[in-house]
Scaffold this motif. Structure first.
Motif, mmCIF file in Angstrom:
data_model
loop_
_atom_site.group_PDB
_atom_site.id
_atom_site.type_symbol
_atom_site.label_atom_id
_atom_site.label_comp_id
_atom_site.label_asym_id
_atom_site.label_seq_id
_atom_site.Cartn_x
_atom_site.Cartn_y
_atom_site.Cartn_z
ATOM 1 N N ALA A 11 -0.211 7.402 7.884
ATOM 2 C CA ALA A 11 -1.593 6.975 8.137
ATOM 3 C C ALA A 11 -2.565 7.695 7.226
ATOM 4 C CB ALA A 11 -1.966 7.205 9.603
ATOM 5 N N GLY A 12 -2.136 7.989 5.994
ATOM 6 C CA GLY A 12 -3.099 8.379 4.978
ATOM 7 C C GLY A 12 -3.991 7.198 4.631
ATOM 8 N N HIS A 13 -4.982 7.425 3.785
ATOM 9 C CA HIS A 13 -5.930 6.336 3.554
ATOM 10 C C HIS A 13 -5.246 5.129 2.907
ATOM 11 C CE1 HIS A 13 -6.288 7.260 -0.766
ATOM 12 N NE2 HIS A 13 -6.992 6.156 -0.891
ATOM 13 N N ASN A 14 -4.234 5.357 2.067
ATOM 14 C CA ASN A 14 -3.536 4.221 1.467
ATOM 15 C C ASN A 14 -2.740 3.438 2.502
ATOM 16 O OD1 ASN A 14 -4.109 4.065 -1.414
ATOM 17 N ND2 ASN A 14 -3.143 6.076 -1.576
ATOM 18 N N GLY A 15 -2.092 4.150 3.406
ATOM 19 C CA GLY A 15 -1.380 3.459 4.464
ATOM 20 C C GLY A 15 -2.306 2.662 5.351
ATOM 21 N N LEU A 16 -3.476 3.232 5.650
ATOM 22 C CA LEU A 16 -4.444 2.525 6.489
ATOM 23 C C LEU A 16 -5.042 1.320 5.764
ATOM 24 C CD1 LEU A 16 -6.215 5.613 8.099
ATOM 25 C CD2 LEU A 16 -4.634 4.025 9.221
ATOM 26 N N VAL A 17 -5.262 1.427 4.462
ATOM 27 C CA VAL A 17 -5.735 0.272 3.698
ATOM 28 C C VAL A 17 -4.696 -0.847 3.752
ATOM 29 C CG1 VAL A 17 -6.178 -0.568 1.351
ATOM 30 C CG2 VAL A 17 -7.313 1.502 2.171
ATOM 31 N N ALA A 18 -3.426 -0.507 3.507
ATOM 32 C CA ALA A 18 -2.369 -1.516 3.558
ATOM 33 C C ALA A 18 -2.299 -2.161 4.930
ATOM 34 C CB ALA A 18 -1.026 -0.877 3.197
ATOM 35 N N ALA A 19 -2.362 -1.340 5.984
ATOM 36 C CA ALA A 19 -2.280 -1.866 7.344
ATOM 37 C C ALA A 19 -3.437 -2.819 7.635
ATOM 38 C CB ALA A 19 -2.272 -0.708 8.340
ATOM 39 N N ASN A 20 -4.630 -2.464 7.185
ATOM 40 C CA ASN A 20 -5.791 -3.336 7.408
ATOM 41 C C ASN A 20 -5.630 -4.676 6.698
ATOM 42 O OD1 ASN A 20 -8.459 -2.372 8.844
ATOM 43 N ND2 ASN A 20 -7.484 -0.523 8.025
ATOM 44 N N LEU A 21 -5.161 -4.666 5.466
ATOM 45 C CA LEU A 21 -5.020 -5.915 4.720
ATOM 46 C C LEU A 21 -3.939 -6.808 5.327
ATOM 47 C CD1 LEU A 21 -5.458 -4.611 1.066
ATOM 48 C CD2 LEU A 21 -7.094 -5.934 2.419
ATOM 49 N N LEU A 22 -2.866 -6.202 5.807
ATOM 50 C CA LEU A 22 -1.830 -6.992 6.468
ATOM 51 C C LEU A 22 -2.341 -7.556 7.797
ATOM 52 C CD1 LEU A 22 1.277 -4.747 5.725
ATOM 53 C CD2 LEU A 22 0.649 -6.899 4.617
ATOM 54 N N ALA A 23 -3.108 -6.754 8.526
ATOM 55 C CA ALA A 23 -3.704 -7.253 9.772
ATOM 56 C C ALA A 23 -4.691 -8.382 9.496
ATOM 57 C CB ALA A 23 -4.380 -6.106 10.522
ATOM 58 N N ASP A 24 -5.440 -8.286 8.391
ATOM 59 C CA ASP A 24 -6.354 -9.370 8.014
ATOM 60 C C ASP A 24 -5.604 -10.684 7.800
ATOM 61 O OD1 ASP A 24 -8.462 -7.615 8.092
ATOM 62 O OD2 ASP A 24 -8.698 -7.448 5.921
ATOM 63 N N ALA A 25 -4.352 -10.581 7.351
ATOM 64 C CA ALA A 25 -3.546 -11.774 7.112
ATOM 65 C C ALA A 25 -2.904 -12.303 8.387
ATOM 66 C CB ALA A 25 -2.475 -11.466 6.071
ATOM 67 N N GLY A 26 -3.204 -11.659 9.510
ATOM 68 C CA GLY A 26 -2.666 -12.113 10.781
ATOM 69 C C GLY A 26 -1.361 -11.465 11.188
ATOM 70 N N TRP A 27 -0.905 -10.471 10.431
ATOM 71 C CA TRP A 27 0.344 -9.794 10.769
ATOM 72 C C TRP A 27 0.117 -8.797 11.902
ATOM 73 C CZ3 TRP A 27 3.959 -8.255 6.164
ATOM 74 C CH2 TRP A 27 4.167 -9.369 5.337
ATOM 75 N N SER A 28 1.132 -8.611 12.724
ATOM 76 C CA SER A 28 1.136 -7.494 13.667
ATOM 77 C C SER A 28 1.618 -6.257 12.919
ATOM 78 C CB SER A 28 2.041 -7.788 14.860
ATOM 79 O OG SER A 28 3.360 -8.068 14.437
ATOM 80 N N VAL A 29 0.913 -5.141 13.099
ATOM 81 C CA VAL A 29 1.157 -3.948 12.285
ATOM 82 C C VAL A 29 1.253 -2.722 13.181
ATOM 83 C CG1 VAL A 29 0.320 -2.504 10.393
ATOM 84 C CG2 VAL A 29 -0.161 -4.968 10.386
ATOM 85 N N VAL A 30 2.278 -1.912 12.953
ATOM 86 C CA VAL A 30 2.418 -0.606 13.598
ATOM 87 C C VAL A 30 2.459 0.455 12.508
ATOM 88 C CG1 VAL A 30 3.890 0.895 14.988
ATOM 89 C CG2 VAL A 30 3.592 -1.499 15.632
ATOM 90 N N VAL A 31 1.598 1.450 12.625
ATOM 91 C CA VAL A 31 1.565 2.568 11.687
ATOM 92 C C VAL A 31 2.186 3.778 12.366
ATOM 93 C CG1 VAL A 31 0.111 4.033 10.238
ATOM 94 C CG2 VAL A 31 -0.562 1.661 10.672
ATOM 95 N N LEU A 32 3.143 4.414 11.712
ATOM 96 C CA LEU A 32 3.807 5.603 12.228
ATOM 97 C C LEU A 32 3.373 6.808 11.406
ATOM 98 C CD1 LEU A 32 7.382 4.115 12.711
ATOM 99 C CD2 LEU A 32 5.588 4.373 14.437
ATOM 100 N N GLU A 33 2.731 7.762 12.058
ATOM 101 C CA GLU A 33 2.186 8.943 11.390
ATOM 102 C C GLU A 33 2.908 10.189 11.894
ATOM 103 O OE1 GLU A 33 0.485 11.942 9.522
ATOM 104 O OE2 GLU A 33 0.192 9.847 8.931
#
Length: 528
Positions: A11-33
């Motif tokens: 959940a560094g800023h790059n991981g959070l950016v990726a997660a946000n963009l995938l969520a914008d596409a309608g994907w379900s996203v789980v981030v493991l920190e």
């Protein structure tokens, strides 16, 4: 077993950016920190004295402010700036100051050599002509087709070749070609040394030019309320789109079947299945050697990883100062960032010590006056101050070695601000080991995810490959600063990984995409 479309590791800023963009596409996203908090190296805290907020790792975000990636996320952020962007203090007491008012910068560098003021303006005019497509080129996947085409149309082939030459110059050489005096060159050179490059290394000039010109154009902004506000905004945005973050969940293995990433297993034995992608915001050696394992990798890739080079180690000190800084040269008073401890030759000597695995006896310091940039960092009339400097990258540092180097750092500050030490009411020291403990991705105190040297950039980052987020494991993508375009808080590695995952997922086009990527990887590595 928990199942989602995408698992994001880190959940560094790059991981959070990726997660946000995938969520914008309608994907379900789980981030493991792995740690108890998000943000990686984009965090703030009260570590020196009550009422004094410190940005714990990174601070000042010209690339973040200008980044089309972060701008596209429309984050809930308020930016603020110091009156002056940057001051470089020379050992002889002179100062060169960069201000967003180009006339004031011109006046400062003109004191070092007649005509350098106009030369600075010319350099800035050159930058303004290419800044947009240049950032697009830098922050998008390799090869940068769209940004490169825009640059070519704007410049024409001859000027594009001249720009290409400029991008591979050392910062000393670039400064000597653009200016006559040391002041303007030092503004570039100090910026270049935000990386692990010396003033003599090829490619260093582009870093100095980029950061200095962004400072001239935008300043070096900070989020009002501290670096943590960037992380908080990314987390809030992700949660609003249904994303989940699980803390203290270190991933120990990417689960692979038939060459495809299927999910991950955490250190406590939990399994998380990814139906579409695994996106990893972790350094390249950790991803490939620890989480994937040699079994699933081409032998040549494993061999190349043996030559992966980290950037230098870092020692960072935060101070709570009960007054404003007592600078001998008042030019430094209004600058959010101050470079001090060396002239141009001194920067070369400092870098040479690092290159020969020696501790610099006279460290070059990057210093941040956070309250000057954002008054909310500490009470009125005080200063929340930090400074960092580099050390050779080593596996271990003794506490007394770190303590001795902190004394050297404070001596440099004291020489330029007599009485500083007597005004300090609190201090926090992060050694390289402390940095890695707080954020496992900062291996040995390396802030950039790997060296910024030309031999580890573009399609050579993190190793000779395609310069893209794709890996030889299908549906596994690298989103960390070990990937192109590298370090800095701009979100590009995370965005590139998310876009690659989305492209791979698109039905028939996805199969074609993967076929092309596989062909590229076979050409580089041979068969696994």
């Amino acid at each position: 077993m928990e199942t989602s479309d995408a698992i994001v590791v880190g959940a560094g800023h790059n991981g959070l950016v990726a997660a946000n963009l995938l969520a914008d596409a309608g994907w379900s996203v789980v981030v493991l920190e792995a740690t108890p908090q998000p943000g990686g190296a984009v965090r703030s805290g009260f570590v020196t004295a009550p009422g004094y907020l410190s940005d714990l790792f990174s601070s000042f975000y010209p690339l973040g402010y200008a980044s089309p990636v972060l701008a596209g996320l429309d984050l809930d952020l308020e930016w603020t700036r110091s009156p002056d962007v940057l001051t470089h203090l020379l050992p002889d007491g002179r100062a060169a100051t960069l201000n967003t008012d180009v006339a004031r910068t011109m006046e400062s560098v003109e004191r070092f050599a007649p005509g350098d003021g106009e030369r600075w303006k010319n350099a800035y005019d050159d930058w303004k002509g290419v800044s947009g497509p240049m950032l697009d080129t830098i922050l998008t996947p390799f090869p940068p087709v769209r940004g490169g085409a825009k640059l070519l149309r704007r410049l024409g082939s001859v000027e594009a070749l001249r720009l290409a030459r400029r991008l591979v110059l050392s910062v000393r050489e670039l400064g000597s070609e653009l200016f006559r005096g040391e002041g303007a060159t030092l503004l570039l050179a100090g910026c270049a040394l935000h990386t692990d490059l010396s003033p003599e290394e090829a490619g260093g000039g582009v870093y100095g030019w980029l950061l200095a010109m962004l400072g001239q154009e935008h300043g070096w902004p900070v989020p009002a309320g501290g670096a943590q506000r960037i992380t908080d905004a990314l987390v809030a945005r992700l949660r609003a789109r249904g994303g989940t973050i699980i803390y203290e969940a270190p991933v120990e293995r990417v689960l692979i079947a038939r060459g495809r990433a299927m999910g991950v297993r955490t250190a406590d034995g939990r399994t998380f299945r990814a139906q579409r992608a695994v996106v990893a915001d972790v350094p390249a050696p950790a991803l490939y050697l620890d989480l994937v394992g040699k079994r699933w990798l081409p032998a040549r890739l494993v061999e190349d990883l043996a030559h992966f080079r980290w950037d230098g180690a870092t020692v960072k000190v935060d101070w709570a100062v009960r007054t404003k800084m007592p600078w001998k040269n008042p030019a430094a008073a209004g600058s959010g960032t101050v470079h001090l401890g060396a002239d141009l030759n001194g920067l070369t000597r400092y870098s040479a010590r690092l290159a020969t695995n020696e501790v610099p006896s006279e460290p070059f310091l990057l210093l941040g006056q956070m309250t000057t940039a954002d008054p909310g960092h500490s009470p009125e009339g005080t200063e929340s101050l930090w400074s960092y400097t580099h050390l050779p990258h080593r596996d271990h540092w003794e506490p007394d070695e770190i303590a001795a180097h902190v004394d050297r750092m404070e001596a440099v500050v004291e020489a330029h601000a007599p009485g500083f030490r007597s005004q300090v009411v609190g201090r926090n020291v992060y050694s390289p080991a402390d940095m890695q403990r707080e954020n496992p991705s900062l291996v040995g105190g390396a802030l950039g995810g790997g060296t910024a040297a030309a031999f580890q950039q573009l399609f050579l980052r993190p190793i000779p490959s395609l310069g893209r987020a794709d890996t030889p494991v299908d549906r596994l993508f690298m989103a960390s600063s070990s990937a192109h375009p590298g370090g800095g808080v701009h979100g590009a590695p995370g965005a590139n990984a998310a876009r690659a995952a989305l492209a791979r997922d698109r039905a028939v086009l996805g199969d074609l995409y993967r076929s092309v990527i596989n062909t590229g990887h076979r050409a580089v590595y041979g068969r696994a």
